[in-house]
Design a protein around this motif. Structure first.
Motif, PDB file in Angstrom:
ATOM      1  N   ILE A  22      17.944 -73.252  34.874  1.00  0.00           N
ATOM      2  CA  ILE A  22      16.771 -72.994  34.019  1.00  0.00           C
ATOM      3  C   ILE A  22      15.809 -72.137  34.831  1.00  0.00           C
ATOM      4  N   THR A  23      14.878 -71.479  34.156  1.00  0.00           N
ATOM      5  CA  THR A  23      13.858 -70.739  34.897  1.00  0.00           C
ATOM      6  C   THR A  23      12.707 -71.693  35.240  1.00  0.00           C
ATOM      7  N   ALA A  24      11.958 -71.346  36.289  1.00  0.00           N
ATOM      8  CA  ALA A  24      10.680 -71.993  36.586  1.00  0.00           C
ATOM      9  C   ALA A  24       9.848 -70.984  37.360  1.00  0.00           C
ATOM     10  N   TYR A  25       8.551 -71.204  37.365  1.00  0.00           N
ATOM     11  CA  TYR A  25       7.646 -70.227  37.969  1.00  0.00           C
ATOM     12  C   TYR A  25       6.580 -70.879  38.840  1.00  0.00           C
ATOM     13  N   ASP A  26       6.571 -72.214  38.846  1.00  0.00           N
ATOM     14  CA  ASP A  26       5.555 -72.912  39.648  1.00  0.00           C
ATOM     15  C   ASP A  26       6.138 -74.193  40.257  1.00  0.00           C
ATOM     16  N   ILE A  41      17.503 -72.958  39.959  1.00  0.00           N
ATOM     17  CA  ILE A  41      16.285 -72.510  39.279  1.00  0.00           C
ATOM     18  C   ILE A  41      16.184 -71.013  39.492  1.00  0.00           C
ATOM     19  N   LEU A  42      15.940 -70.293  38.411  1.00  0.00           N
ATOM     20  CA  LEU A  42      15.702 -68.849  38.495  1.00  0.00           C
ATOM     21  C   LEU A  42      14.221 -68.569  38.320  1.00  0.00           C
ATOM     22  N   ILE A  43      13.614 -67.887  39.291  1.00  0.00           N
ATOM     23  CA  ILE A  43      12.293 -67.321  39.064  1.00  0.00           C
ATOM     24  C   ILE A  43      12.585 -66.002  38.357  1.00  0.00           C
ATOM     25  N   ASP A  45      12.136 -62.621  35.939  1.00  0.00           N
ATOM     26  CA  ASP A  45      11.068 -61.667  35.623  1.00  0.00           C
ATOM     27  C   ASP A  45      10.633 -61.841  34.166  1.00  0.00           C
ATOM     28  N   SER A  46      11.270 -62.797  33.472  1.00  0.00           N
ATOM     29  CA  SER A  46      10.771 -63.254  32.174  1.00  0.00           C
ATOM     30  C   SER A  46       9.330 -63.752  32.303  1.00  0.00           C
ATOM     31  N   LEU A  47       8.880 -63.985  33.532  1.00  0.00           N
ATOM     32  CA  LEU A  47       7.483 -64.400  33.732  1.00  0.00           C
ATOM     33  C   LEU A  47       6.521 -63.350  33.178  1.00  0.00           C
ATOM     34  N   VAL A 111      19.313 -63.387  45.205  1.00  0.00           N
ATOM     35  CA  VAL A 111      18.533 -62.505  44.328  1.00  0.00           C
ATOM     36  C   VAL A 111      19.403 -62.048  43.160  1.00  0.00           C
ATOM     37  N   LYS A 112      18.760 -61.734  42.043  1.00  0.00           N
ATOM     38  CA  LYS A 112      19.490 -61.274  40.852  1.00  0.00           C
ATOM     39  C   LYS A 112      19.081 -59.863  40.483  1.00  0.00           C
ATOM     40  N   LEU A 113      20.095 -59.046  40.174  1.00  0.00           N
ATOM     41  CA  LEU A 113      19.900 -57.643  39.804  1.00  0.00           C
ATOM     42  C   LEU A 113      20.587 -57.383  38.466  1.00  0.00           C
TER      43      LEU A 113
HETATM   44  O1  KIV Z   1      14.162 -63.392  33.579  1.00  0.00           O
HETATM   45  C1  KIV Z   1      14.861 -64.332  33.172  1.00  0.00           C
HETATM   46  O2  KIV Z   1      14.383 -65.416  32.826  1.00  0.00           O
HETATM   47  C2  KIV Z   1      16.316 -64.121  33.131  1.00  0.00           C
HETATM   48  C3  KIV Z   1      17.157 -65.153  32.448  1.00  0.00           C
HETATM   49  C4  KIV Z   1      16.903 -65.180  30.996  1.00  0.00           C
HETATM   50  C5  KIV Z   1      18.605 -65.005  32.748  1.00  0.00           C
HETATM   51  O3  KIV Z   1      16.792 -63.131  33.631  1.00  0.00           O
END
Ligand code: KIV
Ligand code: NA
Length: 264
Positions: A22-26, A41-43, A45-47, A111-113
């Motif tokens: 799942i994503t999280a940012y904090d 956990i993915l930070i 860039d959906s932030l 890291v994700k690209l």
């Molecule tokens: O930025 C993001 O949250 C993502 C996911 C939706 C995979 O790249």
């Protein structure tokens, strides 16, 4: 749960165990997700969209990503931390090295690209320098202006075959994980079977090795709309901790995504 590494995820694929991410940012949300036993956990860039209220992810820069990576890192004990490289931060190999280092030093373990064949050299160079890479194919949101909108990708045979070829090339270049976003379920299955590294799907059907959701979508609090591929786990539970536990168990036992969340 023991500390999750790239080796853990690889082993889960071999054993046919579903990976929930799942994503999280904090720090606060990251801690809840970590304690519930989320694998990564993915930070994201959906932030740019869910925190900043932007229309897309293009305004996000490397300093935003590093800041939120530091925040998440403080809440995490065992979960694998993956950070997104934002728009144009890996346009050249040299930029990719400099910017990936910032995310790793901020607390990321991978890291994700976004992108296909053009990233082969960059991925090889990052891995050689000690930076694990998650690749990302399908609806790669940084290319929304090229796609002409947020549209399902890989619908025709030629595009589907091209995506399979790109996925294999990214694996050969050293990527250790692959996110597949908004593609037909059959293609998600084909790519997952063609690779030895784990795939993590979002709108890519049931047969990817794992699933990811933007946390705001999983909790039904996104400021934009609710995507077809997501489910509001908070509404079923009334509690954030129970919502994430439900998400993990639904992914683990194959109940999420359901037929209604899938592109045919
Ligand atoms: O930025 C993001 O949250 C993502 C996911 C939706 C995979 O790249
Ligand atoms: Na992203």
């Amino acid at each position: 749960m023991a500390k999750v590494t790239t080796a853990t995820l690889q082993k889960m694929k071999l054993q046919g165990e579903k990976i929930s991410t799942i994503t999280a940012y904090d720090a606060s949300f990251a801690k809840i997700f970590d304690q519930a036993g989320i694998h990564a956990i993915l930070i994201g860039d959906s932030l740019g969209m869910v925190l900043q209220g932007q229309d897309d992810t293009l305004p996000v820069d490397i300093d935003h990503m590093a800041y939120h990576t530091q925040c998440v890192k403080r809440g995490v004990e065992n979960t694998l931390i993956i950070s997104d490289m934002p728009f144009m931060s890996y346009a050249t190999k040299e930029q990719a090295f400099t910017n990936a280092a910032k995310l790793m030093q901020a607390g990321a373990s991978m890291v994700k690209l976004e992108g296909g064949l053009w990233l082969e050299d960059t991925i090889r160079g990052l891995v050689e320098r000690g930076i694990p890479v998650c690749a990302h194919l399908g609806l790669t949101p940084q290319s929304v202006n090229v796609f002409g909108g947020f549209k399902v990708q890989g619908r025709d045979q030629a595009k589907a075959e091209e995506m399979i070829a790109h996925a294999k090339a990214l694996e050969a270049a050293g990527a250790q994980l692959l996110v597949l976003e908004c593609i037909p379920a059959g293609l998600g299955k084909a790519i997952s079977q063609a690779l030895t590294i784990p795939t993590i799907g979002i709108g890519a059907g049931k047969d990817t090795d794992g699933q990811i959701l933007v946390m705001h979508d999983a909790l039904g609090i996104s400021c934009s709309y609710m995507p077809k591929f997501s489910r509001n786990f908070l509404i079923d539970t009334g509690d954030i901790q129970k919502a994430i536990e439900l998400y993990i168990s639904e992914v683990t036992n194959g109940n999420f995504p359901g037929d209604e969340h899938i592109f045919k």
